[in-house]
Design an enzyme around this catalytic site. Sequence first.
Site, PDB file in Angstrom:
ATOM      1  CG  ASP A   1      -1.875  -1.148   1.272  1.00  0.00           C
ATOM      2  OD1 ASP A   1      -2.198  -1.680   0.193  1.00  0.00           O
ATOM      3  OD2 ASP A   1      -2.300  -1.529   2.379  1.00  0.00           O
ATOM      4  CE  LYS A   2       0.387   8.585  -1.183  1.00  0.00           C
ATOM      5  NZ  LYS A   2      -0.604   9.663  -1.445  1.00  0.00           N
TER       6      LYS A   2
END
Length: 316
Positions: A134-135
């Site tokens: 995830d970012k």
Amino acid sequence: MKQTLIIPETHKDERLDQTLAKLLPDFSRTQIKEWIEAGTILMNGQPVKAKTRVKGGEMISVEVVIKPQPVWEAQAIPLSIVYEDEALIVINKPAGLVVHPGAGNADRTLLNALLHHAPALQALPRAGILHRLDKDTSGLLVIAKTPAALKDLSHQLKKRTLLREYQAIVWGTLISGGTVDAPIGRHGLQRKRMAVTESGKQSVTHYRVAEKFRAHTRLKLRLETGRTHQIRVHMAHIHHPIVGDATYGGRVQLAKGMQPELIQQLRQFKRQALHAYALGLTHPETGEFIRWEIELPSDMKALISALREDMKRSRQ
């Protein structure tokens, strides 16, 4: 491109897609299955199903249809390379960096940075990226540099032999480790979120206690499967959400008597306290099992230091 081949009798009783994956090593089983379903692979001139058992002697015609790859821009974005050789790259991704272009993130991603570092990756699906973080999750990712490495590492990922270990700081005190085996799918109402749901895909996360604090726990976790937001969803599911996770964690939780320094750290921690600290795989060319491990990033180290100090003072 069209080609024909005869199924050797040594493959008798195998599924067609399994046999063709062996006879056409340049293509993945998934790609071959798609061609079978699209009718571009025929057996004795007739459409066939991927699960059909072969007897040997069948004539297979293959109309190879390669989907054009999107042309992504190469961008000079710094990369933290942990390891690289002719077959693969291992990257330490910082929090805040998106892995792949998508809605709202057309560029300035890890993929764009990889293409600047190794332009030949443009020829591979997703530029050789096998799995994502995830970012706002930091840590280790592996990227394949050749079609053969991509196929081999994808197989390891599918067979669950590619080792991925994380560290996380969660709310609440866990007494011992355990396993969360709960299916994950799209949230019924909020489509950008994932949730534990009966209609979801099997998802398994193993965790063990690394360090206990007054109202938090540092965990080491190992993924058996790799669903979107898996660790975050599973930890929230067992009522121990990850610190800083605005999507699944809810409000900042403060314990009685908590030190001001820790309160400030918790309120200022604006991403999930989750880090992919270890990665292990069988090298696609040498066959050697290799494991990499990296330190926690500075923001998680600072949070852990504040948690330790809070526990120390509570005992005085």
